[in-house]
Scaffold this motif. Structure first.
Motif, PDB file in Angstrom:
ATOM      1  N   PHE A   1       1.908  17.646  16.581  1.00 26.49           N
ATOM      2  CA  PHE A   1       2.325  16.936  17.803  1.00 26.49           C
ATOM      3  C   PHE A   1       3.167  15.711  17.425  1.00 26.49           C
ATOM      4  CE2 PHE A   1       1.966  13.936  21.264  1.00 26.49           C
ATOM      5  CZ  PHE A   1       2.028  14.726  22.406  1.00 26.49           C
ATOM      6  N   PHE A   2       2.669  14.930  16.463  1.00 26.13           N
ATOM      7  CA  PHE A   2       3.391  13.749  15.987  1.00 26.13           C
ATOM      8  C   PHE A   2       4.785  14.136  15.483  1.00 26.13           C
ATOM      9  CE2 PHE A   2       4.661  10.820  12.645  1.00 26.13           C
ATOM     10  CZ  PHE A   2       4.361   9.556  13.162  1.00 26.13           C
ATOM     11  N   SER A   3       4.849  15.208  14.708  1.00 30.06           N
ATOM     12  CA  SER A   3       6.120  15.629  14.096  1.00 30.06           C
ATOM     13  C   SER A   3       7.115  16.130  15.136  1.00 30.06           C
ATOM     14  CB  SER A   3       5.862  16.725  13.053  1.00 30.06           C
ATOM     15  OG  SER A   3       4.984  16.243  12.061  1.00 30.06           O
ATOM     16  N   ILE A   4       6.626  16.872  16.116  1.00 29.83           N
ATOM     17  CA  ILE A   4       7.508  17.396  17.166  1.00 29.83           C
ATOM     18  C   ILE A   4       8.127  16.247  17.959  1.00 29.83           C
ATOM     19  CG2 ILE A   4       7.442  18.545  19.435  1.00 29.83           C
ATOM     20  CD1 ILE A   4       7.784  20.558  17.254  1.00 29.83           C
ATOM     21  N   VAL A   5       7.292  15.264  18.345  1.00 30.21           N
ATOM     22  CA  VAL A   5       7.807  14.108  19.094  1.00 30.21           C
ATOM     23  C   VAL A   5       8.800  13.328  18.236  1.00 30.21           C
ATOM     24  CG1 VAL A   5       7.204  11.923  20.223  1.00 30.21           C
ATOM     25  CG2 VAL A   5       5.722  13.922  20.505  1.00 30.21           C
ATOM     26  N   ASP A   6       8.484  13.160  16.944  1.00 33.79           N
ATOM     27  CA  ASP A   6       9.369  12.397  16.060  1.00 33.79           C
ATOM     28  C   ASP A   6      10.705  13.105  15.849  1.00 33.79           C
ATOM     29  OD1 ASP A   6      10.129  10.436  13.977  1.00 33.79           O
ATOM     30  OD2 ASP A   6       9.906  12.170  12.664  1.00 33.79           O
ATOM     31  N   LEU A   7      10.677  14.417  15.635  1.00 35.01           N
ATOM     32  CA  LEU A   7      11.921  15.160  15.411  1.00 35.01           C
ATOM     33  C   LEU A   7      12.788  15.165  16.665  1.00 35.01           C
ATOM     34  CD1 LEU A   7      10.642  18.202  13.296  1.00 35.01           C
ATOM     35  CD2 LEU A   7      11.936  16.227  12.492  1.00 35.01           C
ATOM     36  N   ALA A   8      12.140  15.103  17.836  1.00 32.67           N
ATOM     37  CA  ALA A   8      12.896  15.090  19.090  1.00 32.67           C
ATOM     38  C   ALA A   8      13.474  13.710  19.386  1.00 32.67           C
ATOM     39  CB  ALA A   8      12.007  15.542  20.245  1.00 32.67           C
ATOM     40  N   SER A   9      12.731  12.645  19.027  1.00 32.05           N
ATOM     41  CA  SER A   9      13.153  11.284  19.395  1.00 32.05           C
ATOM     42  C   SER A   9      13.674  10.448  18.231  1.00 32.05           C
ATOM     43  CB  SER A   9      11.959  10.547  20.021  1.00 32.05           C
ATOM     44  OG  SER A   9      10.924  10.383  19.058  1.00 32.05           O
ATOM     45  N   GLN A  10      13.418  10.918  16.983  1.00 37.95           N
ATOM     46  CA  GLN A  10      13.762  10.156  15.776  1.00 37.95           C
ATOM     47  C   GLN A  10      13.101   8.771  15.799  1.00 37.95           C
ATOM     48  OE1 GLN A  10      16.408  11.365  13.151  1.00 37.95           O
ATOM     49  NE2 GLN A  10      15.257  13.051  14.001  1.00 37.95           N
TER      50      GLN A  10
ATOM     51  N   PRO B   1      22.238   8.935   6.703  1.00 35.95           N
ATOM     52  CA  PRO B   1      21.583   9.517   7.879  1.00 35.95           C
ATOM     53  C   PRO B   1      20.196  10.090   7.524  1.00 35.95           C
ATOM     54  CG  PRO B   1      23.340  10.954   7.090  1.00 35.95           C
ATOM     55  CD  PRO B   1      23.439   9.683   6.310  1.00 35.95           C
ATOM     56  N   TRP B   2      19.387  10.338   8.559  1.00 35.48           N
ATOM     57  CA  TRP B   2      18.041  10.882   8.347  1.00 35.48           C
ATOM     58  C   TRP B   2      18.091  12.359   8.003  1.00 35.48           C
ATOM     59  CZ3 TRP B   2      14.515   7.262   7.984  1.00 35.48           C
ATOM     60  CH2 TRP B   2      14.608   6.099   8.754  1.00 35.48           C
ATOM     61  N   SER B   3      17.148  12.795   7.205  1.00 37.15           N
ATOM     62  CA  SER B   3      16.947  14.231   6.954  1.00 37.15           C
ATOM     63  C   SER B   3      15.680  14.645   7.684  1.00 37.15           C
ATOM     64  CB  SER B   3      16.774  14.507   5.459  1.00 37.15           C
ATOM     65  OG  SER B   3      16.182  15.784   5.259  1.00 37.15           O
ATOM     66  N   ARG B   4      15.772  15.662   8.550  1.00 37.70           N
ATOM     67  CA  ARG B   4      14.602  16.093   9.328  1.00 37.70           C
ATOM     68  C   ARG B   4      13.526  16.691   8.421  1.00 37.70           C
ATOM     69  NH1 ARG B   4      17.479  19.351  14.186  1.00 37.70           N
ATOM     70  NH2 ARG B   4      18.854  19.905  12.452  1.00 37.70           N
ATOM     71  N   ILE B   5      13.957  17.352   7.353  1.00 33.90           N
ATOM     72  CA  ILE B   5      12.987  17.918   6.407  1.00 33.90           C
ATOM     73  C   ILE B   5      12.205  16.796   5.720  1.00 33.90           C
ATOM     74  CG2 ILE B   5      12.735  19.163   4.210  1.00 33.90           C
ATOM     75  CD1 ILE B   5      14.978  20.992   5.065  1.00 33.90           C
ATOM     76  N   LEU B   6      12.916  15.737   5.291  1.00 39.37           N
ATOM     77  CA  LEU B   6      12.254  14.624   4.614  1.00 39.37           C
ATOM     78  C   LEU B   6      11.377  13.827   5.581  1.00 39.37           C
ATOM     79  CD1 LEU B   6      14.994  13.239   2.173  1.00 39.37           C
ATOM     80  CD2 LEU B   6      13.121  14.827   1.699  1.00 39.37           C
ATOM     81  N   ARG B   7      11.840  13.667   6.847  1.00 38.83           N
ATOM     82  CA  ARG B   7      11.014  12.960   7.854  1.00 38.83           C
ATOM     83  C   ARG B   7       9.674  13.672   8.030  1.00 38.83           C
ATOM     84  NH1 ARG B   7      13.518   8.975  11.234  1.00 38.83           N
ATOM     85  NH2 ARG B   7      11.784   9.041  12.702  1.00 38.83           N
TER      86      ARG B   7
ATOM     87  N   PHE C   1       7.824   3.513   3.992  1.00 38.33           N
ATOM     88  CA  PHE C   1       7.881   4.917   3.555  1.00 38.33           C
ATOM     89  C   PHE C   1       8.928   5.711   4.347  1.00 38.33           C
ATOM     90  CE2 PHE C   1       4.075   3.936   1.294  1.00 38.33           C
ATOM     91  CZ  PHE C   1       3.952   4.905   0.307  1.00 38.33           C
ATOM     92  N   SER C   2       9.293   5.204   5.529  1.00 38.80           N
ATOM     93  CA  SER C   2      10.296   5.912   6.331  1.00 38.80           C
ATOM     94  C   SER C   2      11.645   5.964   5.614  1.00 38.80           C
ATOM     95  CB  SER C   2      10.466   5.235   7.696  1.00 38.80           C
ATOM     96  OG  SER C   2      10.868   3.886   7.523  1.00 38.80           O
ATOM     97  N   ASN C   3      11.896   5.014   4.686  1.00 41.05           N
ATOM     98  CA  ASN C   3      13.161   5.011   3.931  1.00 41.05           C
ATOM     99  C   ASN C   3      13.285   6.206   2.990  1.00 41.05           C
ATOM    100  OD1 ASN C   3      14.387   2.580   4.933  1.00 41.05           O
ATOM    101  ND2 ASN C   3      12.832   1.421   3.823  1.00 41.05           N
ATOM    102  N   LEU C   4      12.157   6.830   2.690  1.00 42.69           N
ATOM    103  CA  LEU C   4      12.210   8.038   1.837  1.00 42.69           C
ATOM    104  C   LEU C   4      12.800   9.229   2.588  1.00 42.69           C
ATOM    105  CD1 LEU C   4       8.711   7.835   0.064  1.00 42.69           C
ATOM    106  CD2 LEU C   4      10.953   7.224  -0.886  1.00 42.69           C
ATOM    107  N   ALA C   5      12.938   9.094   3.921  1.00 42.90           N
ATOM    108  CA  ALA C   5      13.470  10.209   4.714  1.00 42.90           C
ATOM    109  C   ALA C   5      14.987  10.154   4.854  1.00 42.90           C
ATOM    110  CB  ALA C   5      12.817  10.209   6.103  1.00 42.90           C
ATOM    111  N   LEU C   6      15.636   9.167   4.208  1.00 42.76           N
ATOM    112  CA  LEU C   6      17.107   9.080   4.253  1.00 42.76           C
ATOM    113  C   LEU C   6      17.736  10.076   3.281  1.00 42.76           C
ATOM    114  CD1 LEU C   6      17.459   5.195   4.388  1.00 42.76           C
ATOM    115  CD2 LEU C   6      17.739   6.807   6.285  1.00 42.76           C
TER     116      LEU C   6
END
Length: 492
Positions: free
Chosen positions: A443-452, A223-229, A201-206
């Motif tokens: 919390f999950f989203s903040i860590v993910d957006l910071a670290s990808q 590249p990744w889209s932060r909105i889609l992630r 499902f992470s491929n949907l965030a490209l």
């Protein structure tokens, strides 16, 4: 050899979408102010105070922080899922994602939501760790025993002692359900990670229009889209949590075990009632008085009692005659609260600097006397002995239940509201699943957006859950021992 590359970058002005988002934020933010004012008014009623002071303003700001966090969360999740659906589902590209520079405001919204939700979560934790709780033992002595009086050399008859083990048992059960949740946190984190990294499902965030879950490593990787992630991860968190809650409430609690209902049943079997105060003049009452009169008995008599109850050969368990209502929300009068505090003062004095001057035996005697006094007072209060501190039992109005507040002020008499929904779980993790879930997602989203990295976000989210659960358990156990006078060594 001359290598030539060719690339095309498409852009679309998304200013109109941003304006609509800001309008939604303004409207919902205004409604959040009104909702927070209502909550503050309800809180003032429950604390028995009518003066608007600095504490009231501070409490309003805390309520508003939680409600505004929900507003930001709704808008960001809605935006993320909107782009996920309309960008990925299009057969011919007609809508483009916002540019990375335009995503900055979206990330700011998520950061605001997390900060405000963290503030609400910490306030929730503090309030749960400072509740007043007492276990009322209804058991009465069976006959008398002969007892030697110290120093006098004579033998006198005294009431047979009542076992404390039932109180210890109920205290341990309460201690166990303090951090019970409607979802399994470890399963939740692993399931989200499984769908993101293993299923793909992470491929949907490209940032391309393909909705395929698998990608060739040799092909072009956008590249990744932060909105889609955020949209993908939040949608998965919510979907899996929703399925867990449905399974838990419809199947597990009905056919396996319902820990909250079981606790109420155990109280009744143990002849112990629970008196809880989450605010100065508001709390909860679990009526656990045994219909058989005694619970301190052998296995044969206990099984006989259960059989009589199953065959309706004894009275019903409810507080009122011929009713089954055992759980109540209670609004107590100021007079009742002052009397409760007066008895409790002997405990706070005992735990102050004066305890250094007292011998341990004297301290223990004080503690035992305070416990017996409190037990006698609360049991007599439930039995309508104190006419100047009496109470009435009634149902809440529909609007009162919707708004989560009480319209009537308990001036002369306290008010017990029938509560079939076991809302005493509001002082446990169990009754605050929505707040905990949103905090975990953010919390999950903040860590993910910071670290990808979804893996790092999952690991840190689980660690965070375990740390706060440990804090809630440890400090909750200390508060339980302090307020109920149950020795902490018996809490396991």
């Amino acid at each position: 050899n001359i290598q030539v590359s060719f690339s095309v970058s498409y852009e679309m002005n998304q200013s109109e979408a941003q304006i609509q988002t800001d309008i939604a934020l303004g409207v919902l933010g205004g409604l959040a102010v009104l909702w927070s004012l209502l909550k503050t008014a309800g809180w003032k009623r429950r604390t028995g105070s009518s003066i608007i002071d600095l504490q009231t303003v501070f409490k309003f700001l805390l309520f508003y922080a939680g409600d505004l966090a929900n507003v930001f969360f709704i808008i960001t999740v809605g935006t993320g899922i909107y782009w996920l659906v309309f960008f990925k589902a299009q057969q011919f590209v007609s809508v483009l994602l916002p540019l990375p520079s335009q995503e900055e405001e979206f990330v700011t919204y998520i950061a605001c939501a997390f900060s405000l939700k963290a503030l609400q979560f910490l306030q929730l934790l503090v309030s749960q760790l400072t509740i007043d709780i007492f276990f009322i033992d209804w058991e009465r002595p069976k006959g008398k025993v002969l007892k030697a009086v110290e120093g006098e050399g004579v033998i006198k008859s005294a009431a047979a002692p009542v076992s404390i083990w039932r109180t210890y048992f109920i205290a341990n059960e309460w201690n166990e359900i303090q951090t019970v949740r409607k979802i399994n946190p470890l399963f939740q984190v692993l399931a989200v990670l499984f769908f993101l990294e293993v299923v793909g499902f992470s491929n949907l965030a490209l940032m391309d229009s393909s909705s395929s879950l698998s990608r060739s490593s040799e092909g072009y990787i956008a590249p990744w889209s932060r909105i889609l992630r955020f949209g993908v991860s939040a949608a998965l968190w919510l979907a899996i949590a929703f399925l867990q809650i449905i399974f838990f409430s419809v199947i597990y609690e009905r056919f396996v075990e319902d820990k909250i209902s079981q606790f109420v049943d155990l109280c009744c079997m143990s002849n112990i009632s629970v008196f809880l105060l989450s605010h100065s003049c508001f709390g909860y009452y679990i009526h656990g008085r045994s219909v058989h009169g005694h619970a301190d008995t052998n296995m044969e008599e206990m099984n006989m009692n259960l059989k009589r109850e199953a065959e309706n050969l004894c009275s019903q368990r409810g507080l009122l005659p011929n009713t089954d209502g055992q759980t109540f929300q209670i609004s107590i009068s100021r007079k009742m609260r002052l009397h409760y505090d007066r008895i409790h003062e002997s405990l706070t004095r005992k735990r102050g600097p004066a305890r250094l001057l007292d011998s341990s035996a004297n301290t223990f005697e004080q503690s035992t006397r305070a416990y017996n006094t409190m037990n006698k007072f609360l049991s007599s209060f439930i039995d309508h002995v104190h006419k100047e501190m009496d109470y009435i039992v009634k149902d809440k109005l529909l609007l009162e239940r919707i708004l989560g507040m009480e319209f009537m002020e308990p001036m002369e008499k306290s008010i017990f509201y029938n509560d079939e929904g076991h809302s005493f779980s509001d002082v446990l993790y169990y009754g605050n699943e929505t707040t905990l879930l949103i905090f975990d997602i953010l919390f999950f989203s903040i860590v993910d957006l910071a670290s990808q990295s979804f893996v790092l976000a999952a690991i840190l989210t689980y660690l965070q859950q375990e740390i706060f659960r440990f804090i809630r358990n440890t400090l909750g156990q200390k508060n339980l021992a302090s307020k109920t006078l149950v020795d902490e060594r018996f809490l396991i």
